[in-house]
Design a protein around this motif. Structure first.
Motif, short mmCIF file in Angstrom:
data_model
loop_
_atom_site.label_atom_id
_atom_site.label_comp_id
_atom_site.label_asym_id
_atom_site.label_seq_id
_atom_site.Cartn_x
_atom_site.Cartn_y
_atom_site.Cartn_z
N TYR A 18 1.13 -1.43 -0.02
CA TYR A 18 -0.22 0.33 0.20
C TYR A 18 0.65 1.02 0.25
O TYR A 18 0.56 2.11 -1.12
CB TYR A 18 -1.32 0.27 1.10
N ARG A 26 -3.09 3.18 -4.33
CA ARG A 26 -2.89 2.69 -2.64
C ARG A 26 -4.27 2.24 -2.75
O ARG A 26 -4.49 1.18 -2.55
CB ARG A 26 -2.69 3.70 -2.30
N PHE A 237 -3.26 1.98 7.63
CA PHE A 237 -3.53 2.41 6.11
C PHE A 237 -3.73 4.03 6.33
O PHE A 237 -4.26 5.51 5.55
CB PHE A 237 -5.38 1.72 5.43
#
Length: 376
Positions: A18, A26, A237
């Motif tokens: 990612y 991403r 993330f």
């Protein structure tokens, strides 16, 4: 637990990819991992979520009457939800594969939130892919929290690598697994369960009390542990997801409990059930009871969950009435009343209500309650 572990390990692998991808690609790795999880455990879920996403977005964009579009979307989601909860869920034996009832329950609530906010005109400018990545965000796909679209999109627009988020996220994931495995599964489910069985014959009331505490504590540890893992994975993330629990068993009253327990769900119910019902009925008692019954039905459409929701709706109503009429009393602000007596009463009401949904039938629950209060 198997699904959660798979999601965790896959997410840890995806995170490495990612942050090495160009910014505009991403989100594809996150959506692909969510699709892979769904396809692996329940292909029908992947098809259902994909078709629902496409259909609902098309309806909301192409039907210019926003009120009608929202009604259509919400109706479709509710029909699908009831379809699986009432009939097909049993045929597909989903008790052993919780990805549809749990995954779709949260997904549908996010979609309803999106549809209502679109009708109200509060959503920021966005694309279909913004909408899709919100619904297929893997950390919150299985058991929430029910994050809001506006906050999710805001995080997406300011994404950047932050080592602190990585470390905090990993720590949060570890805390979640400690809650689930060490405290929930081992300490409360196993060790306390063994002790309870030893004294069952001699002290049936104490056995029922320990079982009541064991079930409530384990439910909190399991659910809050799953939420901790989800929040931790989201941080990896770069997203900050709403907290879902805030020491609910320290609540000073039942209304305070629901502000601390499953916060994302209770706030969703406040905004999209209680407030509209109150506006239409002008009756806070009816709105509170209706909200809690629907919340119970969201967990499971059964008579015992309706009773459980009704108990909490009535309790909130009784507390609100008491709160309005006794605000001027000095005893209300006394340390013992506020910090000790009120939390004890609240936690025991909550734990007692859990017996209704713990046992297989209301008759079994009544037998347990009778033993607990020395009537049997």
């Amino acid at each position: 637990m198997h699904i959660l572990t798979t999601i965790t390990f896959l997410t840890l692998l995806v995170v490495l990819i990612y942050w090495s991808l160009p910014e505009k690609y991403r989100y594809l790795s996150v959506m692909a991992s969510a699709a892979l999880i769904l396809f692996h455990f329940s292909p029908i879920s992947l098809g259902l979520l994909t078709l629902s996403t496409l259909l609902c977005y098309w309806v909301l964009v192409n039907i210019h009457n926003t009120a009608l579009a929202s009604v259509v979307v919400i109706s479709v989601l509710v029909i699908i939800f009831l379809f699986f909860k009432l009939s097909m869920g049993f045929e597909f034996n989903l008790e052993e594969n919780r990805i549809i009832p749990l995954g779709y329950s949260y997904y549908s609530f996010r979609m309803i939130h999106y549809a209502i906010e679109r009708y109200k005109g509060t959503l920021p400018t966005h694309s279909f892919m913004d909408f899709a990545r919100y619904l297929f965000f893997i950390p919150t796909l299985l058991v929430g929290p029910i994050n809001r679209f506006e906050a999710f999109l805001k995080d997406y627009k300011r994404l950047r690598f932050d080592a602190d988020n990585i470390f905090i996220g990993l720590e949060r994931i570890l805390i979640g697994y400690v809650k689930i495995i060490v405290l929930g599964n081992y300490l409360f489910s196993h060790k306390m369960g063994l002790y309870a069985r030893v004294i069952e014959g001699d002290y049936p009331w104490l056995y029922e009390y320990i079982e009541m505490v064991r079930f409530g504590a384990n439910a909190y540890l399991q659910f809050s542990g799953y939420s901790d893992v989800a929040i931790g994975l989201a941080l990896l993330f770069g997203y900050r997801i709403i907290e879902n629990f805030n020491f609910p068993f320290l609540a000073s009253n039942i209304a305070d409990f629901w502000r601390r327990w499953h916060i994302s769900l209770s706030s969703w119910c406040r905004d999209y059930i209680f407030d509209p019902v109150l506006a239409m009925s002008r009756n806070a008692i009816f709105a509170a009871i209706a909200t809690m019954i629907i919340l119970g039905g969201w967990h499971e459409i059964s008579f015992r969950y309706i009773i459980w929701g009704l108990m909490h709706g009535l309790a909130i109503t009784i507390w609100s009435t008491y709160d309005k009429k006794t605000k001027h009393l000095t005893i209300r602000s006394h340390f013992i009343t506020k910090k000790i007596l009120s939390p004890i009463i609240t936690i025991h009401f909550v734990l007692l209500s859990f017996i209704i949904i713990r046992d297989d039938s209301l008759s079994e629950a009544w037998i347990s309650i009778q033993k607990l209060i020395f009537l049997n």
